[in-house]
Design an enzyme around this catalytic site. Structure first.
Site, short mmCIF file in Angstrom:
data_model
loop_
_atom_site.label_atom_id
_atom_site.label_comp_id
_atom_site.label_asym_id
_atom_site.label_seq_id
_atom_site.Cartn_x
_atom_site.Cartn_y
_atom_site.Cartn_z
N CYS A 1 -12.94 -28.60 7.92
CA CYS A 1 -11.92 -27.65 7.48
C CYS A 1 -10.61 -28.41 7.24
CB CYS A 1 -11.72 -26.56 8.53
SG CYS A 1 -10.40 -25.38 8.11
N HIS B 1 -6.14 -21.06 10.81
CA HIS B 1 -7.53 -21.41 10.48
C HIS B 1 -8.27 -20.24 9.85
CE1 HIS B 1 -11.61 -22.86 10.70
NE2 HIS B 1 -11.92 -21.69 11.27
N CYS C 1 -7.54 -27.09 7.17
CA CYS C 1 -6.33 -26.39 7.63
C CYS C 1 -5.58 -27.24 8.66
CB CYS C 1 -6.69 -25.02 8.22
SG CYS C 1 -7.30 -25.04 9.93
N ASP D 1 0.84 -1.19 0.00
CA ASP D 1 0.00 0.00 0.00
C ASP D 1 0.88 1.24 0.00
OD1 ASP D 1 0.93 0.26 2.56
OD2 ASP D 1 -0.98 -0.12 3.53
N CYS E 1 -7.19 -27.41 12.23
CA CYS E 1 -8.37 -28.25 12.37
C CYS E 1 -8.06 -29.74 12.20
CB CYS E 1 -9.44 -27.82 11.37
SG CYS E 1 -10.24 -26.25 11.81
N ASP F 1 -8.35 -7.14 0.93
CA ASP F 1 -7.34 -7.40 1.98
C ASP F 1 -7.89 -6.93 3.31
OD1 ASP F 1 -5.66 -4.91 3.27
OD2 ASP F 1 -6.60 -4.36 1.38
#
Length: 372
Positions: free
Chosen positions: A305, A336, A307, A93, A310, A267
């Site tokens: 999930c 997660h 991830c 940015d 998890c 974002d």
């Protein structure tokens, strides 16, 4: 740099399925970009970012300017080498949001912005040319033109003067970019809650032929309905063949609503910020893992999930880590939460393809917001 954005499909509700190409490969949109403010997505390694299906990540010009300094990053070969992120593009940015959060109106002039460092109180002066110079040295793939992000609310007169200056700063930012062949550059559309100013800012910014366009001045204190109107006042005037980026938005329902209104990339610091306070994102809403009811809960944060958190840890264990103030707990929830949002974007892309995004939005909203 030509991002080679391709609009693959537009569903009946307005959602856009697309992809763009960089030296890192092809990147599917809509997408969510995790925020690595200080050249790190808080608590996560580059390998973990790959595992959660992150693609483009965002870093902060202002913070990296203050420390370690753009010359240090440049000496290391740019941000990708410095932080060892070799998975995809990095967007930086411009520092405009720090203008919003740190400067006073009287410190904003035609030349640039005076404000004090949040670290040591040192006097700073940021101009469009300086912002671009810093980003050139950081070596990010996508850089942002310097803008003023006005507070909310302001008068129509204040906003008109602000966007006129931002347009002049956008031209100066373009002229200052010495690496246009390797760094794509986005322009930022402002205008607050005023439809005429959003239209004017968009049309004038588009005339400069940026590689993509960002909608700024959103999530700065306005109510949800006003936030959606700001998007609706802007996207009709942005070109179909360029990326549309909504800055600072990461609440799951807001992502779906943004896509429906024609946004391609987002974002937000939300997923890692929530994690630091013990809150996990799930399809059934936010889950505060500090709650005592999870002391003996041996289930995953969210069943199904994929991830790392998890697949390997329970709510009981993660709650223990959070209550004990162990950073591993924050890291697991961050893993997660980011995967939750990247997976949500995968679901959104699937439903654009099926042309049933509105039905998906209703189903998701009803489950996400229901009373527990």
């Amino acid at each position: 740099m030509d991002l080679k954005f391709k609009l693959i499909k537009k569903c009946s509700c307005g959602g856009r399925l697309g992809e763009f190409e960089t030296k890192w490969g092809k990147h599917k949109t809509p997408m969510f970009m995790p925020v690595g403010t200080q050249a790190t997505v808080k608590t996560l390694s580059p390998e973990e970012l790959i595992d959660v299906k992150a693609d483009v990540i965002l870093s902060n010009t202002y913070h990296l300017w203050l420390r370690p300094g753009e010359d240090v990053v440049d000496n290391a070969g740019g941000l990708h080498n410095f932080m060892n992120y070799k998975n995809g593009p990095i967007l930086t940015d411009c520092g405009g949001f720090q203008v919003f959060s740190l400067a006073k109106p009287k410190d904003i002039s035609e030349e640039g912005v005076k404000f004090k460092s949040h670290i040591d109180g040192k006097n700073l002066f940021l101009t469009p040319e300086k912002s671009i110079e810093i980003q050139n040295k950081l070596g990010s793939d996508i850089i942002m033109s310097f803008d003023e992000c006005p507070p909310y609310p302001v008068t129509h007169e204040y906003m008109k003067n602000s966007i006129e200056r931002t347009l002049r700063w956008a031209k100066r930012s373009l002229d200052a970019n010495k690496k246009r062949d390797v760094q794509a550059q986005f322009g930022i559309v402002q205008g607050g809650e005023f439809p005429d100013l959003r239209k004017y800012s968009a049309l004038e910014t588009v005339k400069m032929n940026f590689d993509g366009y960002s909608i700024g001045g959103v999530s700065v204190g306005e109510d949800p309905d006003t936030k959606l109107k700001m998007i609706e006042y802007t996207t009709p005037y942005l070109p179909e063949d360029k990326i549309r980026y909504l800055m600072g938005v990461g609440e799951p329902v807001d992502l779906i609503d943004g896509v429906i209104r024609g946004i391609d990339i987002f974002d937000c610091v939300l997923p890692t910020r929530l994690a630091r306070h013990g809150n996990a994102l799930t399809h059934d809403g936010r889950c505060n893992l500090r709650n005592a009811k999870y002391i003996n809960d041996l289930s995953a944060i969210e069943e199904g999930c994929d991830c790392y958190a998890c697949k390997n840890y329970t709510k009981s264990y993660i709650r223990h880590l959070i209550v004990a103030d162990e950073s591993f707990g924050q890291r697991l929830i961050s893993i997660h939460n980011i995967r939750f949002l990247t997976h949500l974007m995968e679901e959104i892309r699937e439903h654009i393809e099926k042309d049933d995004l509105l039905e998906f939005r209703e189903e998701f909203y009803n489950r996400y917001t229901k009373k527990k």
